[in-house]
Design a protein around this motif. Structure first.
Motif, PDB file in Angstrom:
ATOM      1  N   VAL A  32       0.900  -1.181   0.195  1.00  0.00           N
ATOM      2  CA  VAL A  32      -0.029  -0.151   0.187  1.00  0.00           C
ATOM      3  C   VAL A  32       0.907   1.255   0.017  1.00  0.00           C
ATOM      4  O   VAL A  32       1.741   1.418   0.870  1.00  0.00           O
ATOM      5  CB  VAL A  32      -0.888  -0.010   1.166  1.00  0.00           C
ATOM      6  CG1 VAL A  32      -1.703   1.310   1.229  1.00  0.00           C
ATOM      7  CG2 VAL A  32      -1.743  -1.126   1.227  1.00  0.00           C
ATOM      8  N   ASN A  33       0.660   2.189  -0.891  1.00  0.00           N
ATOM      9  CA  ASN A  33       1.431   3.388  -1.210  1.00  0.00           C
ATOM     10  C   ASN A  33       0.598   4.338  -1.106  1.00  0.00           C
ATOM     11  O   ASN A  33      -0.224   4.721  -1.618  1.00  0.00           O
ATOM     12  CB  ASN A  33       2.084   3.456  -2.600  1.00  0.00           C
ATOM     13  CG  ASN A  33       3.161   4.527  -2.678  1.00  0.00           C
ATOM     14  OD1 ASN A  33       3.333   5.068  -2.108  1.00  0.00           O
ATOM     15  ND2 ASN A  33       3.539   4.440  -3.825  1.00  0.00           N
ATOM     16  N   PHE A  34       0.958   5.375  -0.102  1.00  0.00           N
ATOM     17  CA  PHE A  34       0.174   6.624   0.474  1.00  0.00           C
ATOM     18  C   PHE A  34       0.627   7.872  -0.078  1.00  0.00           C
ATOM     19  O   PHE A  34       0.397   8.946   0.183  1.00  0.00           O
ATOM     20  CB  PHE A  34       0.343   6.888   1.907  1.00  0.00           C
ATOM     21  CG  PHE A  34      -0.726   5.832   2.479  1.00  0.00           C
ATOM     22  CD1 PHE A  34      -2.049   5.875   2.728  1.00  0.00           C
ATOM     23  CD2 PHE A  34      -0.121   4.543   3.260  1.00  0.00           C
ATOM     24  CE1 PHE A  34      -3.109   4.973   3.329  1.00  0.00           C
ATOM     25  CE2 PHE A  34      -0.823   3.618   3.879  1.00  0.00           C
ATOM     26  CZ  PHE A  34      -2.166   3.857   4.165  1.00  0.00           C
ATOM     27  N   SER A  35       1.772   7.728  -1.256  1.00  0.00           N
ATOM     28  CA  SER A  35       2.165   8.800  -1.639  1.00  0.00           C
ATOM     29  C   SER A  35       1.218   9.746  -2.463  1.00  0.00           C
ATOM     30  O   SER A  35       1.385  10.931  -2.424  1.00  0.00           O
ATOM     31  CB  SER A  35       3.374   8.635  -2.786  1.00  0.00           C
ATOM     32  OG  SER A  35       2.952   7.894  -3.851  1.00  0.00           O
ATOM     33  N   SER A  36       0.057   9.199  -3.008  1.00  0.00           N
ATOM     34  CA  SER A  36      -0.785   9.935  -3.801  1.00  0.00           C
ATOM     35  C   SER A  36      -1.761  10.686  -2.784  1.00  0.00           C
ATOM     36  O   SER A  36      -1.921  11.922  -3.155  1.00  0.00           O
ATOM     37  CB  SER A  36      -1.795   9.072  -4.553  1.00  0.00           C
ATOM     38  OG  SER A  36      -2.512   8.102  -3.638  1.00  0.00           O
ATOM     39  N   VAL A  37      -1.956  10.287  -1.746  1.00  0.00           N
ATOM     40  CA  VAL A  37      -2.579  11.089  -0.434  1.00  0.00           C
ATOM     41  C   VAL A  37      -1.703  12.301  -0.122  1.00  0.00           C
ATOM     42  O   VAL A  37      -2.158  13.355   0.159  1.00  0.00           O
ATOM     43  CB  VAL A  37      -2.810  10.164   0.431  1.00  0.00           C
ATOM     44  CG1 VAL A  37      -3.676  10.893   1.770  1.00  0.00           C
ATOM     45  CG2 VAL A  37      -3.831   9.099   0.208  1.00  0.00           C
ATOM     46  N   ALA A  38      -0.493  12.217   0.054  1.00  0.00           N
ATOM     47  CA  ALA A  38       0.327  13.041   0.657  1.00  0.00           C
ATOM     48  C   ALA A  38       0.730  14.195  -0.472  1.00  0.00           C
ATOM     49  O   ALA A  38       0.587  15.385  -0.177  1.00  0.00           O
ATOM     50  CB  ALA A  38       1.814  12.540   0.808  1.00  0.00           C
TER      51      ALA A  38
END
Length: 442
Positions: A202-208
């Motif tokens: 799970v990658n949260f970079s798009s949220v940041a």
């Protein structure tokens, strides 16, 4: 009676069910047309916002507009190829100009399309709904393997995540009751995402990187341009969507116990026409009834329209708050694929249920079902067979739904309707042969 928390949770479940399917359209089109990061961000936010408006128009409705069934509207994947082709040969304003005019034509042509429903008896509609479900299964399986073209496609972790998500949904439907059972898909997606996070998937970079607020406004890409060829192409796309949506309406009518009449189809298609016009004005794409959500309504057994109203409102909020919307994108494709297998399978099951009302002792009816489903599914899974045909024909045929529908209508007329009239005129009695008389009112 559902309380507010239950309605919100069930509405969110519908949003999650359609989010990936709807998002793939602007992602593919924006990437193909080389849009920059800010344009892509607007495109995705505008899509969610307009999905919300379109869904509310369809569900709430008026006396003349909206079918008022638990249906969610999203971007139709059928439009991807034609829009990319128009964009490469012209520009973005031409794309949105053609969408606006096509939407107006859908609204105006809805009553005429409604009069053609006598050509869609149960044997035809059941076959079409079955084709819709079958044509969606490859999408679910691609996602279950990690997403077509992804580096980890077919990786064991993806397959286990998809299987685990599917098992969670099945187990919850078996042992849970009431509200927990009704949100089994939502819980399955959450559990699957948690498991994926533990595996580092799970990658949260798009949220940041997403902004907190983004105000959607009309004509973001400029004043619409009109091009006759582009308009004709887009209207053909919308006709395909009208056929798809009609099958979805019949499936939902069966699930909710509402008899779908011609006037209902007309009102539903009028609402879709308005939704398509709004898509052009807000610079998004043509909208259609999402069959993903039909399977969800079937699985949850929740038929309350207030749940879909909640889903529409959630979509509106997601369109205004890109950072919150981006949270949904962290759900891995494999987890979504596991849930989609169950939901799309339920669409197939309801198509078969509709065919249960048809006299299957008739060889004519069996031929109608066999040929239409085979052609529809074959075109959907082997779309490259039409690669050397003109682009318009290629687009129409490779969806599977259009050739399958045409086959079902034509064969039912030839084998049942015209065959019955010939038999009647010759006064010939045949023993042991029973034909579907759903078109006898024509």
């Amino acid at each position: 009676m559902l309380n507010r928390r239950s309605i919100f949770a069930l509405g969110l479940q519908h949003v999650l069910a359609m989010y990936a399917g709807s998002m793939v359209v602007p992602l593919i089109i924006g990437g193909s047309l080389k849009l920059n990061a800010s344009q892509m961000a607007y495109l995705i936010a505008a899509d969610m916002f307009t999905c919300g408006i379109a869904t509310l128009i369809q569900v709430i409705g008026t006396r003349y507009i909206g079918i008022r069934l638990p249906v969610v509207l999203g971007c139709t994947f059928t439009a991807v190829g034609p829009i990319v082709a128009i964009g490469h040969t012209t520009n973005l304003p031409t794309i949105f100009g053609s969408i606006i005019i096509a939407g107006i034509l859908v609204f105006l042509c809805a009553p005429l399309f409604g009069k053609l429903l006598q050509f869609f008896p149960p044997i035809v509609t059941g076959s079409v709904v079955t084709i819709i479900g079958l044509s969606l299964i490859p999408v679910a399986m691609d996602d279950a393997a990690g997403g077509s073209g992804s580096p980890g496609f077919g990786d064991a972790n993806n397959l286990l995540l998809a299987l685990g998500t599917l098992i969670c949904i099945v187990v919850m439907n078996r042992f849970f009751k009431g509200f927990l059972r009704s949100i089994s898909v939502l819980l399955g997606l959450i559990i699957g995402t948690i498991a994926a996070y533990a595996l580092g998937m799970v990658n949260f970079s798009s949220v940041a990187s997403a902004s907190w607020v983004n105000v959607v406004h009309p004509l973001y890409f400029g004043k619409p341009h009109l091009n006759i060829a582009a308009i004709i192409t887009m209207f053909i796309v919308c006709v395909v969507s009208m056929v798809e949506s009609t099958g979805v309406y019949y499936a939902l009518g069966k699930i909710t116990g509402k008899e779908i009449e011609r006037k209902d189809i007309v009102k539903g298609l009028r609402a879709e026409g308005i939704a398509i016009v709004l898509g052009g004005l807000f610079n998004t794409f043509p909208y259609t009834a999402f069959s993903q959500n039909v399977g969800l309504v079937s699985m949850t057994r929740v038929k309350n329209r207030s749940v879909i109203v909640a889903a529409g409102c959630i979509l509106l909020v997601l369109g205004l708050l890109p950072k919150i919307a981006a949270l949904v994108t962290v759900i891995p494709s494999a987890v979504l694929g596991g849930a989609m297998i169950a939901m799309f399978g339920m669409v197939i099951a309801y198509g078969m249920h509709m065919l249960g009302n048809v006299d299957l002792r008739s060889n004519e009816n069996l031929l109608v079902i066999a040929c239409s489903v085979s052609i529809g599914l074959g075109c959907a899974i082997v779309p490259n067979m039409f690669a050397h045909l003109p682009n318009t024909l290629n687009m129409l045929l490779q969806s599977g739904i259009v050739p399958g529908t045409i086959t079902a209508v034509a064969m039912n007329l030839f084998l049942n309707y015209f065959g019955q009239h010939v038999t009647s005129s010759e006064n010939v009695e045949t023993e042991g042969v029973h034909t579907d008389n759903a078109v006898s009112s024509m």
